[in-house]
Motif scaffolding. Structure first.
Motif, PDB file in Angstrom:
ATOM      1  N   VAL A 239       0.858  -1.191   0.000  1.00  0.00           N
ATOM      2  CA  VAL A 239       0.000   0.000   0.000  1.00  0.00           C
ATOM      3  C   VAL A 239       0.894   1.242   0.000  1.00  0.00           C
ATOM      4  O   VAL A 239       0.962   1.990   0.969  1.00  0.00           O
ATOM      5  CB  VAL A 239      -0.981  -0.013   1.190  1.00  0.00           C
ATOM      6  CG1 VAL A 239      -2.150  -0.932   0.903  1.00  0.00           C
ATOM      7  CG2 VAL A 239      -0.286  -0.443   2.491  1.00  0.00           C
ATOM      8  N   THR A 240       1.542   1.476  -1.131  1.00  0.00           N
ATOM      9  CA  THR A 240       2.537   2.542  -1.218  1.00  0.00           C
ATOM     10  C   THR A 240       1.929   3.931  -1.119  1.00  0.00           C
ATOM     11  O   THR A 240       2.658   4.900  -0.863  1.00  0.00           O
ATOM     12  CB  THR A 240       3.335   2.419  -2.527  1.00  0.00           C
ATOM     13  OG1 THR A 240       2.435   2.318  -3.636  1.00  0.00           O
ATOM     14  CG2 THR A 240       4.213   1.168  -2.504  1.00  0.00           C
ATOM     15  N   GLU A 241       0.631   4.054  -1.300  1.00  0.00           N
ATOM     16  CA  GLU A 241      -0.011   5.359  -1.148  1.00  0.00           C
ATOM     17  C   GLU A 241       0.052   5.868   0.295  1.00  0.00           C
ATOM     18  O   GLU A 241      -0.159   7.051   0.544  1.00  0.00           O
ATOM     19  CB  GLU A 241      -1.465   5.306  -1.618  1.00  0.00           C
ATOM     20  CG  GLU A 241      -1.615   5.213  -3.125  1.00  0.00           C
ATOM     21  CD  GLU A 241      -1.114   6.467  -3.837  1.00  0.00           C
ATOM     22  OE1 GLU A 241      -1.665   7.551  -3.585  1.00  0.00           O
ATOM     23  OE2 GLU A 241      -0.153   6.350  -4.622  1.00  0.00           O
TER      24      GLU A 241
ATOM     25  N   ARG B  68      -0.604  -1.523 -11.427  1.00  0.00           N
ATOM     26  CA  ARG B  68      -0.948  -0.118 -11.217  1.00  0.00           C
ATOM     27  C   ARG B  68      -2.123   0.026 -10.251  1.00  0.00           C
ATOM     28  O   ARG B  68      -2.069   0.787  -9.279  1.00  0.00           O
ATOM     29  CB  ARG B  68      -1.262   0.545 -12.557  1.00  0.00           C
ATOM     30  CG  ARG B  68      -1.539   2.035 -12.463  1.00  0.00           C
ATOM     31  CD  ARG B  68      -1.935   2.610 -13.804  1.00  0.00           C
ATOM     32  NE  ARG B  68      -0.817   2.715 -14.729  1.00  0.00           N
ATOM     33  CZ  ARG B  68      -0.684   1.991 -15.844  1.00  0.00           C
ATOM     34  NH1 ARG B  68      -1.587   1.065 -16.152  1.00  0.00           N
ATOM     35  NH2 ARG B  68       0.345   2.166 -16.638  1.00  0.00           N
ATOM     36  N   GLY B  69      -3.203  -0.707 -10.492  1.00  0.00           N
ATOM     37  CA  GLY B  69      -4.393  -0.595  -9.645  1.00  0.00           C
ATOM     38  C   GLY B  69      -4.134  -1.026  -8.211  1.00  0.00           C
ATOM     39  O   GLY B  69      -4.665  -0.426  -7.269  1.00  0.00           O
ATOM     40  N   THR B  70      -3.294  -2.056  -8.047  1.00  0.00           N
ATOM     41  CA  THR B  70      -2.997  -2.547  -6.700  1.00  0.00           C
ATOM     42  C   THR B  70      -2.222  -1.515  -5.904  1.00  0.00           C
ATOM     43  O   THR B  70      -2.549  -1.221  -4.746  1.00  0.00           O
ATOM     44  CB  THR B  70      -2.203  -3.864  -6.786  1.00  0.00           C
ATOM     45  OG1 THR B  70      -3.039  -4.864  -7.394  1.00  0.00           O
ATOM     46  CG2 THR B  70      -1.778  -4.350  -5.407  1.00  0.00           C
ATOM     47  N   THR B  71      -1.188  -0.946  -6.499  1.00  0.00           N
ATOM     48  CA  THR B  71      -0.340  -0.011  -5.765  1.00  0.00           C
ATOM     49  C   THR B  71      -0.986   1.358  -5.590  1.00  0.00           C
ATOM     50  O   THR B  71      -0.578   2.114  -4.704  1.00  0.00           O
ATOM     51  CB  THR B  71       1.021   0.149  -6.461  1.00  0.00           C
ATOM     52  OG1 THR B  71       0.824   0.578  -7.815  1.00  0.00           O
ATOM     53  CG2 THR B  71       1.780  -1.169  -6.453  1.00  0.00           C
ATOM     54  N   LEU B  72      -1.972   1.682  -6.393  1.00  0.00           N
ATOM     55  CA  LEU B  72      -2.658   2.979  -6.249  1.00  0.00           C
ATOM     56  C   LEU B  72      -3.769   2.943  -5.199  1.00  0.00           C
ATOM     57  O   LEU B  72      -4.323   3.986  -4.853  1.00  0.00           O
ATOM     58  CB  LEU B  72      -3.248   3.427  -7.589  1.00  0.00           C
ATOM     59  CG  LEU B  72      -2.260   3.966  -8.620  1.00  0.00           C
ATOM     60  CD1 LEU B  72      -2.976   4.268  -9.935  1.00  0.00           C
ATOM     61  CD2 LEU B  72      -1.544   5.209  -8.108  1.00  0.00           C
TER      62      LEU B  72
END
Length: 262
Positions: free
Chosen positions: A122-124, A189-193
């Protein structure tokens, strides 16, 4: 036993083992083939469900060019748990599957009573989230340009996962190549965003355990796990091994997971 289930926009492949309280093992991009050894061990005292996330393995989306998001994968798990009629479930989610588990607890809290979120990327939640988004875009662009080894190297370097240059992986089979392509182009992309709604998770009534591997110190998922635990006001549970310890040493991993679920 192997099964399929029709859900909105896809047909899910899943496997059922054992008998007892319902336990769902969720990975992304990893599916049933990687989770099966752990599932075999846990089936001694659980009804264990493994599934391929949509777009991977036997789970076929109606539109193969559509992106897979944690919200879509969480809805798939909610449909599957409801279909089985054995919920609410305990869920072990690892890597992108842990992000799926967070989305499940957030949007479908009635489907899950306990979530063990193992190293969710969860880099966000990180202070360098902008830089992490740029790194993911560069990795995806490198893969899309045809430089598969370069994309993997950038991914591992960004994750701070040590690379042994002398260790060449075996050539992937046709399914692994397809799964890899889907992950790079339609899932990463969707996972990390995905940014967890910490307030919603704290008020969901779901018991959330943030898990991290003892060998993952300093890696990006060590950092994200710490940020998530701090945001939830929860301690982190230390598990043996690293990011894919459940594959590398399921015999050691299973007792720790069973202990955590209790």
């Amino acid at each position: 036993m192997n099964h399929t289930l029709r859900v909105p926009g896809a047909t899910l492949y899943y496997e059922v083992r054992g008998d007892g309280p319902l336990l769902v093992l969720a990975g992304a991009p990893m599916g049933t083939r990687f989770l099966a050894p752990l599932a075999d061990l846990l089936a001694a005292d659980h009804t264990v469900i493994t599934t391929d996330p949509r777009g991977v393995g036997g789970s076929i989306p109606d539109d193969p060019s559509a992106d897979s998001t944690p919200q879509l994968r969480a809805a798939d798990l909610a449909h599957l748990i409801a279909h089985l009629g054995l919920g609410p479930a305990a869920v072990f989610g690892t890597s992108g599957g842990a992000v799926t588990g967070l989305a499940l607890a957030q949007a479908h809290p009635g489907a899950v009573h306990t979530l063990v979120a193992h190293e969710p990327p969860v880099t966000e939640l990180l202070p360098d989230a902008v830089e992490q988004r740029a790194a993911v875009e560069d990795i995806v662009a490198t893969y899309a340009a045809g430089d598969v080894p370069g994309a993997w190297m950038k991914f591992l370097v960004n994750a701070n996962i040590p690379v042994d240059p002398s260790a060449a992986p075996p050539p992937p089979d046709e399914q692994q190549t397809a799964d890899e392509r889907f992950w790079f182009l339609h899932e990463m992309r969707g996972t990390t965003l995905f940014r967890p709604d910490l307030d919603a998770l704290r008020s969901s009534g779901v018991r959330i355990v943030v898990a991290v591997g003892e060998a993952s110190a300093g890696q990006i998922c060590d950092r994200t796990s710490a940020a998530l635990a701090e945001g939830l006001g929860a301690d982190r549970a230390v598990f043996p091994g690293g990011h894919i310890a459940f594959v590398d040493d399921p015999d050691t991993f299973a007792p720790r997971l069973r202990e955590t679920l209790k």
